[in-house]
Design an enzyme around this catalytic site. Structure first.
Site, PDB file in Angstrom:
ATOM      1  N   MET A  52      -0.537 -11.799  -0.491  1.00 25.87           N
ATOM      2  CA  MET A  52      -1.836 -11.989  -0.568  1.00 25.87           C
ATOM      3  C   MET A  52      -2.583 -12.943  -1.539  1.00 25.87           C
ATOM      4  O   MET A  52      -3.667 -12.898  -1.800  1.00 25.87           O
ATOM      5  CB  MET A  52      -2.557 -10.549  -0.631  1.00 25.87           C
ATOM      6  N   HIS A  59       5.524 -11.984  -8.077  1.00 21.67           N
ATOM      7  CA  HIS A  59       5.733 -12.847  -6.866  1.00 21.67           C
ATOM      8  C   HIS A  59       6.703 -13.909  -6.982  1.00 21.67           C
ATOM      9  O   HIS A  59       7.605 -14.097  -6.165  1.00 21.67           O
ATOM     10  CB  HIS A  59       4.356 -13.320  -6.242  1.00 21.67           C
ATOM     11  N   GLY A 169       8.522  -6.354  -2.869  1.00 26.79           N
ATOM     12  CA  GLY A 169       8.379  -5.694  -3.924  1.00 26.79           C
ATOM     13  C   GLY A 169       8.723  -4.360  -4.024  1.00 26.79           C
ATOM     14  O   GLY A 169       8.011  -3.660  -3.430  1.00 26.79           O
ATOM     15  N   LYS A 171       7.772  -2.566  -6.215  1.00 29.38           N
ATOM     16  CA  LYS A 171       6.279  -1.985  -7.015  1.00 29.38           C
ATOM     17  C   LYS A 171       5.355  -1.245  -5.981  1.00 29.38           C
ATOM     18  O   LYS A 171       4.753  -0.350  -6.153  1.00 29.38           O
ATOM     19  CB  LYS A 171       5.513  -3.102  -7.389  1.00 29.38           C
TER      20      LYS A 171
HETATM   21  P1  AMP Z   1       0.526  -8.720  -2.758  1.00 28.99           P
HETATM   22  O1  AMP Z   1       0.273 -10.154  -2.735  1.00 28.99           O
HETATM   23  O2  AMP Z   1       0.196  -7.880  -3.752  1.00 28.99           O
HETATM   24  O3  AMP Z   1       0.472  -8.273  -1.162  1.00 28.99           O
HETATM   25  O4  AMP Z   1       2.286  -8.720  -3.029  1.00 28.99           O
HETATM   26  C1  AMP Z   1       3.038  -9.458  -2.255  1.00 28.99           C
HETATM   27  C2  AMP Z   1       4.734  -8.954  -2.587  1.00 28.99           C
HETATM   28  O5  AMP Z   1       4.807  -8.916  -4.006  1.00 28.99           O
HETATM   29  C3  AMP Z   1       4.669  -7.457  -2.134  1.00 28.99           C
HETATM   30  O6  AMP Z   1       6.070  -7.369  -1.407  1.00 28.99           O
HETATM   31  C4  AMP Z   1       4.617  -6.774  -3.504  1.00 28.99           C
HETATM   32  O7  AMP Z   1       5.485  -5.575  -3.457  1.00 28.99           O
HETATM   33  C5  AMP Z   1       5.298  -7.907  -4.532  1.00 28.99           C
HETATM   34  N1  AMP Z   1       4.782  -7.426  -5.575  1.00 28.99           N
HETATM   35  C6  AMP Z   1       3.642  -7.285  -6.226  1.00 28.99           C
HETATM   36  N2  AMP Z   1       3.588  -7.024  -7.357  1.00 28.99           N
HETATM   37  C7  AMP Z   1       4.955  -7.200  -7.966  1.00 28.99           C
HETATM   38  C8  AMP Z   1       5.646  -6.607  -9.265  1.00 28.99           C
HETATM   39  N3  AMP Z   1       4.896  -6.469 -10.007  1.00 28.99           N
HETATM   40  N4  AMP Z   1       6.944  -7.109  -9.278  1.00 28.99           N
HETATM   41  C9  AMP Z   1       7.584  -7.304  -8.129  1.00 28.99           C
HETATM   42  N5  AMP Z   1       6.947  -7.533  -7.018  1.00 28.99           N
HETATM   43  C10 AMP Z   1       5.727  -7.316  -6.664  1.00 28.99           C
END
Ligand code: AMP
Length: 301
Positions: A52, A59, A169, A171
């Site tokens: 996002m 990321h 992730g 997370k």
């Molecule tokens: P988001 O942009 O928050 O939707 O996250 C996109 C992807 O990045 C998702 O698969 C999350 O789980 C992963 N992600 C977010 N934060 C972390 C982190 N601290 N370590 C590893 N992966 C992450």
């Protein structure tokens, strides 16, 4: 034109889609047609990293893993309204496309898909993905409709990009399970789980951390400390799940700015709460600092 629009081919004032933009070796596309045309020229295997935006080191680690394993790396950047259960959350979600594109370039992604709302959800959109049992507790209970929204947008991404591998992730542990289940059940792709990247003080990287005040930011590592306390109890032989949850809650209680929403110790696969920890388990929590809600987890396996 916005900062993001200046960075790469947006729809122009007349409403016509501008051509895909190239930033160094990175190709940035907007429409479904541009995406399909770009993908048809790219070698396989193809790895997809759905995001996002407001990219950070977490990321980056997903993109880097995809880069190691795939001939083509595609990153999607789309703030998906359907997965936000509180509209204020969507409105204040941080965005900076120019910065995100620079990061994708640094991590040597080949393609960024940064669609508009209509590129993802065509006019008349009327189909959603129903999620099952693993989506019900924890985040699913706290944010009704959230995982339907996530699964639906990810299914659309998978349908358009047709990745050989998709990187998520740990997370977002429950999201990972919901998506992996969907990918297996609907025969969509292979889901790759990537370790959580943390700040030096233990706070899991998250786009939402930007909303923390200095005092809240200073307090936020309590999430990781609490999880570690639970892990230590488990490592020292404790198998009573209630005792481990209590150890986590006790650490959270030392931080006055932290408002606990839940502490869970659940079966690693089903996410059903445990009484005893006799196999792989997931210790997870959600904590609010003012209006900012953070989640984190630790696998006990
Ligand atoms: P988001 O942009 O928050 O939707 O996250 C996109 C992807 O990045 C998702 O698969 C999350 O789980 C992963 N992600 C977010 N934060 C972390 C982190 N601290 N370590 C590893 N992966 C992450």
């Amino acid at each position: 034109m916005t900062e993001a629009g200046a960075a790469a081919g947006r729809v122009d004032a007349a409403g016509t889609a501008a051509a895909p933009a190239r930033i160094g070796d990175l190709l940035v596309v907007r429409s479904r047609d541009e995406l399909a045309a770009a993908l048809s020229r790219m070698p396989r295997p193809l790895g997809l990293v759905p995001t996002m935006g407001w990219l950070h080191a977490g990321h980056r680690s997903l993109i880097a893993r995809a880069r190691e394993e795939c001939a083509t790396v595609a990153v999607s950047i789309f703030v998906n309204p359907r997965q936000f259960t509180i509209s204020a959350d969507l409105a204040r979600y941080p965005r900076s496309e120019a910065r995100d594109l620079a990061i994708c370039g640094e991590e040597r992604a080949d393609l960024v898909w940064a669609p508009g709302l209509d590129d993802v959800y065509p006019p008349g959109f009327d189909t959603t993905v129903g999620v099952g049992r693993v989506a019900q507790p924890l985040e699913g209970a706290a944010r009704p409709g959230h995982f339907e929204g996530v699964a639906t947008v990810v299914a659309i991404l998978f349908g358009l990009v047709r990745p050989d591998r998709a990187y998520f992730g740990m997370k977002d542990a429950q999201q990972l399970r919901v998506i992996a289940r969907m990918a297996t059940d609907l025969a969509l792709t292979t889901v790759v789980a990537c370790a959580t990247v943390r700040e030096p003080d233990g706070l899991a990287m998250s786009s939402r951390n930007v909303h923390l005040s200095p005092a809240q930011r200073a307090a936020a590592p309590v999430l990781h400390r609490a999880l570690e306390a639970g892990r230590r109890r488990w490592e020292s032989g404790e198998r009573d799940a209630g005792a481990i949850r209590d150890a986590v809650r006790a650490v959270l209680a030392t931080e006055p700015l932290a408002v606990m929403e839940y502490v869970s110790l659940a079966d690693d696969t089903t996410l059903v709460e445990l009484e005893r920890v006799d196999g792989p388990a997931l210790l997870s929590l959600a904590v609010r600092f003012g209006t900012t809600r953070l989640i984190d987890n630790e696998a006990l396996a």
